[in-house]
Write a protein that holds these residues in place. Structure first.
Motif: not given
Length: 406
Positions: A111-114, A330-333, A389-391, A395-396
């Motif tokens: 689900l995350k990857t999708s 925002v979160v350091g990514v 990309e998930l991080e 963040a987005d």
């Protein structure tokens, strides 16, 4: 048995916390959009809507699988927590809980990857540009090694690879030293497959000219650019060469064209005809020079091909850099840029280490032959890219939520 139940309870709590409300909310919003667009499509077929439905379908399926796995795990947890559950049923539930939690974990990953947006250039062919950096002649020799590695990789995967540009000089022992090489790789999805190779590749080995046996370190810069076909792009209206809002658009008025005599080795046509072409994109000072063909028309076509790819890639990277700055605030990514050292090839240890994924293999020869070991390294990097990309996606969402709150 009581110990097994406690362990199962811990597994459930850990697994149920792996999907944040942000990701779950996004998945449900996309699924709702999928249902709405599917209803529209059933009433009146539209190509753009059909394409969007196809893009949303993996998330819809993944969310359905996740919800089913989550329900199954929740039902087992309820059985274990109910004091009226008989001993035999409680034991069965405790035994099934680890496999159910594993199913939920796998569904969560899918689900995350999708949810990761498909890279806008992923479906395109690509160009690989190789340029030696620090290390002089040894770097130029290594650039030739990498060129042959990518050619062998493409051949093994059934991808057609052709050299658009190759500037070589003759070194000691008549060895060819690559000063610049541009390899065009045709085939749908080539960019998506090979974009993980962009960055600085470092080599550590003893040069043939080293009398004391000391290991030298050299580097080659690898750029991977989308390759835009000159035909067959009408269906991609957002990518139209004539659309000023598109990444692919290059205004001819912004490009200075110079023609000149070709230089260097090349036979009787060198220095006798004005076949070499140099394009300069004035706003960005991007320069492309091609002299490979005897034909000025052919060289001009190649030069425009490369220029358009470089400009489009630069525009996308500029947007990514802006988003990266916002994410860091925002979160350091952050992300690793193409100028970073990404991989080391050590001859003495027969070792290849990728500094992004952290994978190390001691199959240097197989990697340089474009063999399965290179596939393994690249697959590890794609996994690393997915995690980043998930991080970034998380963040987005935080940036978006912060904007709404303000």
């Amino acid at each position: 048995m009581f110990r097994n139940i406690l362990a199962a309870d811990a597994v459930f709590k850990q697994c149920s916390a792996t999907l944040s409300p942000t990701f779950l909310g996004r998945a449900r919003a996309l699924t709702a959009e999928y249902a709405e667009l599917s209803a529209q499509l059933a009433k009146n077929y539209d190509v753009k809507i059909a394409k969007k439905v196809g893009e949303l379908s993996p998330t819809t399926t993944a969310l359905s699988d996740w919800e089913q796995a989550s329900r199954s795990l929740s039902e087992l947890q309820q059985l274990l927590g109910d004091p009226t559950t008989d001993t035999e049923l409680r034991s069965i539930a405790a035994e099934e809980l680890p496999s159910s939690s594993q199913s939920l974990e796998e569904a969560t990953i899918r689900l995350k990857t999708s949810l990761i947006p498909v890279h806008e250039f992923a479906h395109l062919p690509c160009l690989i540009e190789l340029r030696p950096g620090a290390g002089g002649s040894e770097a130029a020799l290594f650039a030739g090694d990498l060129l042959r590695m990518y050619q062998a990789f493409c051949k093994r995967h059934g991808l057609h690879a052709s050299i658009l540009k190759l500037d070589e000089t003759e070194g000691m022992g008549n060895e060819s030293q690559v000063q610049e090489a541009i390899l065009e790789i045709e085939g749908e999805g080539a960019y998506g497959m090979l974009r993980c190779e962009a960055g600085v590749h470092r080599v550590q080995r003893v040069p043939a000219t080293e009398s004391k046996g000391r290991t030298h370190t050299s580097a080659v810069s690898v750029m991977v650019l989308p390759s835009f076909p000159s035909t067959g792009v009408d269906e991609m209206t957002q990518n139209s060469f004539s659309d000023p809002t598109s990444d692919y658009f290059v205004d001819p008025k912004d490009v200075r064209t110079d023609v000149m005599r070709a230089r260097g080795a090349g036979g009787q046509h060198v220095n006798t005809t004005d076949s070499a072409v140099r394009l300069t994109h004035i706003p960005t000072n991007t320069v492309v020079a091609i002299q490979d063909s005897r034909s000025q028309i052919a060289n001009r076509k190649k030069a425009w091909h490369i220029l358009r790819s470089r400009i489009a890639q630069a525009r996308r990277e500029a947007r990514e850099e802006e988003m990266a700055k916002l994410r860091i605030s925002v979160v350091g990514v952050a992300r690793m840029g193409r100028g970073d050292k990404i991989r080391t090839y050590n001859w003495g240890q027969q070792r290849v280490t990728d500094h992004r994924s952290g994978v190390t293999l001691h199959h240097l020869d197989n990697v340089l032959e474009g063999g399965p070991s290179l596939d393994e390294v690249m697959q590890s990097v794609r996994g690393w890219m997915t995690e980043r990309e998930l991080e970034a996606l998380g963040a987005d969402e935080e940036v978006s939520e912060g904007g709404k709150a303000s």
